[in-house]
Design an enzyme around this catalytic site. Structure first.
Site, PDB file in Angstrom:
ATOM      1  CD  GLU A 176      24.534  50.928  55.201  1.00 30.33           C
ATOM      2  OE1 GLU A 176      25.779  50.786  55.147  1.00 30.33           O
ATOM      3  OE2 GLU A 176      23.990  51.979  55.543  1.00 30.33           O
ATOM      4  CB  SER A 217      29.025  51.754  64.657  1.00 25.33           C
ATOM      5  OG  SER A 217      28.544  51.071  65.801  1.00 25.33           O
ATOM      6  CB  CYS A 266      27.762  54.266  55.549  1.00 25.93           C
ATOM      7  SG  CYS A 266      26.270  54.348  54.545  1.00 25.93           S
TER       8      CYS A 266
END
Length: 504
Positions: free
Chosen positions: A261, A240, A295
Site C-alpha cells: 500500500e 513510500s 496516502c
C-alpha cells in the site's frame, strides 16, 4: 504528557522489542527518540531491536504459530473481540497519543483508534466465515473442494502517518486467520506501537497465549531483515513507493507474498453539474486533513472550466479560515508536518510548481511562529498537469486544473503513476457511471460525491499502478493472509482419471 503515558502503561524510557505477555527483551541497539512534531520536544525514548532480539522475536512467533493455528477460528475471534474491547477502554488515551506523536488533530487521532475497533468487529465476524468453494468433479464418486489454511509468521511494516490503524487492519484479520505477526512500526512514531503492544499483551495474557502479536522497533535494517527472512511468508508494507519497490524486490526474490500500500496522487473531478457546497467541504478535508499526510489526501482538482472561478474563490476563502496549532486543542484543524525534511520538500515543490507555470493562490509559506514544522495549506493554479503535479508531495498542496470534456478530465486524472483513491462530484447519473466504468477511474478506490479520503474498513483498501496493487482491511482481503488448498476425495471403489485418460 506524563499522565497520558502512565494511563497507557508507558514510561519515558521503554523497551521496544516484545514477544508478548510483557516479555520485553533487552537490546544493546540504538535508542530512538520519539519527538512531538508540534514542539520538537522529546516525548520518550524507545529501544531498537538488536539482531539478537530480532531472532528471539521471530523464534517466539514461529513457536506460537504452531499452537495458534490449531485453535478454532471462532476461538481466535474471541481474543480479537476482547482486544477490540480493550481498545474501546483506551480509545481516548491512545487517540491522544497518536495526535501527540504524529501531529494529526485530536478527532483524527481518536478516529484512527476507532478504525482499529471497527476492524476488530469485522474480524470477529470473519472468524466464522473463512469459507472455501465446493466444485463439481468430472469423475464419478469424487468430491472436490477448496479450503484455506494459515500462512505462518506475517511481517507488518507501517508508516508514520497512520501509526496504529493499518497495523490493526492486518493484525486483526491475520490473527483470526491463524497467523502470528511481527510489527515493525515507523521509527518516527514508535511510542504508539509500544502502547498498542502493551494493550495486546494484556489481552494475550487473559487468553493464555503468547507471541501472537510481536513488536520489533527499529529503522530500515529491521524492515530489511523482515523482507529478506524466508521464515516470513508474507510482508504487508505501507509506505513510500521507492521503499515499496525495495521491499517488493526482496520478497519476490524469495518467492514470498507481499501486500503493498504505497503512494497516492488523488484527484477529484468537479463537474459543471456538481453540488459545489458538497465538493468544497470534501476537498478541504481531503487536502488539509492530517496536514496532507495521508496516502488518500486530495492533491489534484480537475474542474470544469465553467465553474472553476467559483470553486477557486470558495476554496481560497475556506483555506484562509483554517485554524492551525496544537492538534490536541479544541478547534484546531491543521497540525504540523512530521519533521523539517517534510517542510523542505513542500517548499521545494512549491518553487518547482511556480517554475512550471503555477500560480500560488493562497498559502506557500511556513508558520514558524506556531511551531517548527507548521506550514500554510497551499492552493496552486496550474496551466496543465506538469511533472511536479505527477509527483506525490506529502504535504498540504492542492493543484487546480480545468477541463472541457469529461473524457479529457478522465485522461488527465489517470495520467499519473499512482492509482490509489479518486472521486467525482456530479449530479449526472451518466457522468457518474462513466467515471466508475472500465473507461473511467483507474484507481483502487473510486467515489461519487464524497472525497478521496476517509475509507471505511468494510471495503478492501488499496490501489493500482505504483500504489502497489495490494488490498487490506475488508471484503475478501483475508485471503491474502492464508494459503489456498484444493482437495479431492474419491469415495468410490474405482480410480477414474481426469480428462478421460486411461492408464491400464
Amino acid at each position: 504528557m506524563k499522565s497520558l503515558l502512565t494511563e497507557l502503561g508507558l514510561k519515558e524510557d521503554n523497551l521496544g522489542t516484545c514477544t508478548g505477555i510483557d516479555n520485553w527483551l533487552e537490546s544493546d541497539a540504538e535508542v530512538i527518540e520519539s519527538l512531538n512534531p508540534t514542539t520538537g520536544e522529546v516525548i520518550a525514548r524507545v529501544q531498537e531491536a538488536s539482531p539478537e532480539a530480532y531472532e528471539q522475536v521471530i523464534g517466539k512467533a514461529q513457536t506460537s504459530f504452531t499452537s495458534w493455528r490449531s485453535l478454532p477460528a471462532p476461538k481466535r475471534g474471541d481474543l480479537i473481540r476482547d482486544f477490540g474491547n480493550a481498545l474501546r477502554e483506551k480509545k481516548e488515551a491512545l487517540g491522544d497519543l497518536v495526535s501527540l506523536e504524529m501531529g494529526k488533530i485530536r478527532s483524527e487521532g481518536h478516529g484512527e483508534v476507532q478504525e482499529m475497533i471497527d476492524i476488530c468487529d469485522f474480524a470477529v465476524g470473519l472468524s466464522r466465515q473463512l469459507y472455501g468453494l465446493t466444485m463439481q468433479s468430472e469423475r464419478p464418486q469424487h468430491r472436490m473442494y477448496e479450503q484455506w489454511h494459515p500462512l505462518g509468521v506475517i511481517g507488518i511494516i507501517t508508516a508514520f502517518n497512520f501509526p496504529v490503524a493499518p497495523w490493526a487492519w492486518n493484525a486483526a484479520i491475520a490473527a483470526v486467520c491463524g497467523d502470528t505477526m511481527i510489527w515493525k512500526p515507523s521509527e518516527l512514531t514508535p511510542l504508539c506501537a509500544v502502547a498498542t503492544q502493551h494493550i495486546a499483551n494484556q489481552v494475550m495474557a487473559d487468553h493464555g497465549v503468547s507471541a501472537v502479536f510481536n513488536l520489533a522497533v527499529g529503522k530500515g535494517d529491521i524492515g530489511k531483515a523482515l523482507s529478506d527472512d524466508r521464515r516470513v511468508p508474507l510482508i504487508s508494507f505501507t509506505g513510500s513507493i521507492p521503499t515499496g519497490r525495495k521491499v517488493s524486490q526482496s520478497v519476490a526474490a524469495r518467492l514470498a507474498k507481499s501486500i503493498l500500500e504505497l503512494g497516492g496522487n488523488n484527484a477529484i473531478i468537479v463537474s459543471a453539474k456538481a453540488n459545489l457546497d458538497l465538493a468544497v467541504r470534501a476537498i478541504v478535508f481531503g487536502a488539509v486533513g492530517t496536514a496532507g499526510q495521508r496516502c488518500t489526501s486530495t492533491r489534484r482538482i480537475i474542474a470544469h472550466s465553467s465553474i472553476m472561478k467559483d470553486l477557486e474563490s470558495r476554496l481560497v476563502n475556506a483555506y484562509k479560515q483554517i485554524p492551525a496549532g496544537d492538534p490536541l486543542k479544541a478547534g484546531t484543524l491543521l497540525g504540523p508536518l512530521i519533521h523539517q525534511t517534510a517542510v523542505e520538500k513542500m517548499m521545494a515543490a512549491i518553487e518547482a510548481a511556480k517554475a512550471q507555470g503555477g500560480e500560488v493562490l493562497t498559502g506557500g509559506n511556513t508558520l514558524a511562529n506556531i511551531g517548527p514544522t507548521f506550514v500554510e495549506p497551499t492552493i496552486i493554479r496550474m496551466p496543465q498537469q506538469q511533472s511536479i503535479v505527477c509527483d506525490e508531495t506529502f504535504a498540504p498542496i492542492l493543484y487546480l486544473m480545468t477541463y472541457d470534456s469529461l473524457e479529457q478530465a478522465i485522461a488527465m486524472h489517470n495520467d499519473v503513476p499512482q492509482g490509489l483513491s479518486s472521486a467525482m462530484f456530479t449530479d449526472s447519473l451518466s457522468e457518474a457511471e462513466l467515471f466508475l466504468s472500465g473507461s473511467g477511474s483507474d484507481c483502487g478506490i473510486a467515489n461519487i460525491n464524497i472525497g478521496t479520503s476517509g475509507a471505511e474498513i468494510g471495503g478492501a483498501f488499496g490501489g493500482e499502478k505504483e500504489t502497489g496493487g495490494g488490498r487490506e482491511s475488508g471484503s475478501d482481503a483475508w485471503k491474502a493472509y492464508m494459503r489456498r488448498q484444493t482437495n479431492t476425495i474419491n469415495w468410490g471403489k474405482t480410480l477414474p482419471l481426469a480428462q478421460g485418460i486411461e492408464f491400464n
